[in-house]
Design a protein around this motif. Structure first.
Motif, PDB file in Angstrom:
ATOM      1  N   GLU A 182      19.080 -12.852  10.303  1.00  0.00           N
ATOM      2  CA  GLU A 182      20.313 -12.881   9.460  1.00  0.00           C
ATOM      3  C   GLU A 182      20.745 -14.360   9.666  1.00  0.00           C
ATOM      4  OE1 GLU A 182      21.776 -10.373   7.697  1.00  0.00           O
ATOM      5  OE2 GLU A 182      20.244  -9.115   8.090  1.00  0.00           O
ATOM      6  N   THR A 191      20.193 -27.678  11.703  1.00  0.00           N
ATOM      7  CA  THR A 191      21.144 -26.319  12.450  1.00  0.00           C
ATOM      8  C   THR A 191      20.159 -25.556  12.997  1.00  0.00           C
ATOM      9  OG1 THR A 191      21.695 -25.522  10.102  1.00  0.00           O
ATOM     10  CG2 THR A 191      23.374 -26.583  11.050  1.00  0.00           C
ATOM     11  N   ARG A 226      18.570 -23.436  18.256  1.00  0.00           N
ATOM     12  CA  ARG A 226      17.543 -23.331  19.147  1.00  0.00           C
ATOM     13  C   ARG A 226      17.613 -23.825  20.615  1.00  0.00           C
ATOM     14  NH1 ARG A 226      14.585 -22.666  14.321  1.00  0.00           N
ATOM     15  NH2 ARG A 226      14.489 -24.742  14.257  1.00  0.00           N
TER      16      ARG A 226
HETATM   17  P1  AMP Z   1      15.795 -22.760  10.479  1.00  0.00           P
HETATM   18  O1  AMP Z   1      14.842 -23.397  11.682  1.00  0.00           O
HETATM   19  O2  AMP Z   1      16.365 -23.633   9.640  1.00  0.00           O
HETATM   20  O3  AMP Z   1      14.628 -21.768   9.715  1.00  0.00           O
HETATM   21  O4  AMP Z   1      16.875 -21.787  11.048  1.00  0.00           O
HETATM   22  C1  AMP Z   1      16.371 -20.638  11.841  1.00  0.00           C
HETATM   23  C2  AMP Z   1      17.580 -19.636  11.783  1.00  0.00           C
HETATM   24  O5  AMP Z   1      18.605 -20.210  12.389  1.00  0.00           O
HETATM   25  C3  AMP Z   1      17.963 -18.838  10.404  1.00  0.00           C
HETATM   26  O6  AMP Z   1      17.017 -17.918  10.114  1.00  0.00           O
HETATM   27  C4  AMP Z   1      19.406 -18.488  10.595  1.00  0.00           C
HETATM   28  O7  AMP Z   1      19.383 -17.282  11.303  1.00  0.00           O
HETATM   29  C5  AMP Z   1      19.879 -19.684  11.466  1.00  0.00           C
HETATM   30  N1  AMP Z   1      20.532 -20.910  10.652  1.00  0.00           N
HETATM   31  C6  AMP Z   1      19.930 -22.078  10.755  1.00  0.00           C
HETATM   32  N2  AMP Z   1      20.857 -22.901  10.101  1.00  0.00           N
HETATM   33  C7  AMP Z   1      21.881 -21.983   9.542  1.00  0.00           C
HETATM   34  C8  AMP Z   1      22.958 -22.194   8.716  1.00  0.00           C
HETATM   35  N3  AMP Z   1      23.277 -23.357   8.217  1.00  0.00           N
HETATM   36  N4  AMP Z   1      23.579 -21.067   8.417  1.00  0.00           N
HETATM   37  C9  AMP Z   1      23.567 -19.529   9.054  1.00  0.00           C
HETATM   38  N5  AMP Z   1      22.306 -19.742  10.019  1.00  0.00           N
HETATM   39  C10 AMP Z   1      21.669 -20.779   9.999  1.00  0.00           C
END
Ligand code: AMP
Length: 190
Positions: free
Chosen positions: A58, A32, A37
């Motif tokens: 957040e 996700t 991104r």
């Molecule tokens: P990541 O690449 O998984 O570290 O995600 C980067 C950011 O995207 C996180 O810090 C959240 O702000 C947002 N994000 C990614 N996946 C989720 C999710 N399943 N629920 C809520 N926010 C998400």
């Protein structure tokens, strides 16, 4: 179908390990964070909303990420399964994933939880921030907030999967290949 949930705090190595596991077990990798991104890069309305939230460390609202996963699962694919990376991040997301997979006559096979101490997470994220260009890796205060958000909102998922007998803690420190081997072994012994 094999459906792996790759879980752990920010900086635990989920993205790196998900790529190896997807290749090894022939799974579709769904992150996700990557999907959000992509929205930011494409400057969509959703991307603009996500950018503001992500840069503060957040969580994006459940409904947004659940819809994203739902649309990916809907696409017809000849796959043996999925690896979920960075999703679910709240208990309602975990419940929604169960419901979505049920619709496809499937379920979460296992939740692999990468365990890394807080000091090492901060160190890894600050280092990654030097090259990743990710605004949420850029400063210590945002990183600290992401870890706090993980402890408060995301870690309760552990109990959710534990109660279903699906929770597998994996040591997330040491050489990358050794961590991959631990993960592979757990999946193979499932
Ligand atoms: P990541 O690449 O998984 O570290 O995600 C980067 C950011 O995207 C996180 O810090 C959240 O702000 C947002 N994000 C990614 N996946 C989720 C999710 N399943 N629920 C809520 N926010 C998400």
């Amino acid at each position: 179908m094999i459906n792996l949930v790759l879980f752990g705090p920010p900086g635990a190595g989920k993205g790196t390990q998900a790529i190896f596991l997807a290749r090894k077990f022939n799974l579709v990798h769904l992150s996700t964070g990557d999907l959000l991104r992509q929205e930011i890069a494409a400057q969509t309305d959703l991307g603009r909303i996500a950018d503001e939230i992500i840069s503060k460390g957040e969580l994006v609202p459940d409904s947004i990420v659940i819809d994203m996963i739902e649309s990916k699962l809907k696409k017809p694919k000849t796959t043996v399964g999925f690896i979920f990376d960075g999703f679910p991040r709240t208990v309602p997301q975990a419940q929604a994933l169960d419901q979505l997979l049920r619709k496809h006559h499937s379920k979460v096979s296992v939740m692999l939880c990468l365990e890394v101490e807080k000091e090492e997470l901060i160190d890894r994220l600050l280092k990654r921030g030097l090259t990743s260009g990710r605004c949420d890796d850029a400063d210590a205060a945002t990183i600290e907030n992401r870890i706090n958000v993980y402890n408060e909102k995301t870690a309760p998922i552990i109990r959710y999967y534990e109660s279903q007998g699906k929770y597998h803690p994996i040591q997330g420190t040491g050489p990358i290949e050794e961590i991959t081997s631990r993960l592979k072994e757990t999946v193979e012994n499932m």
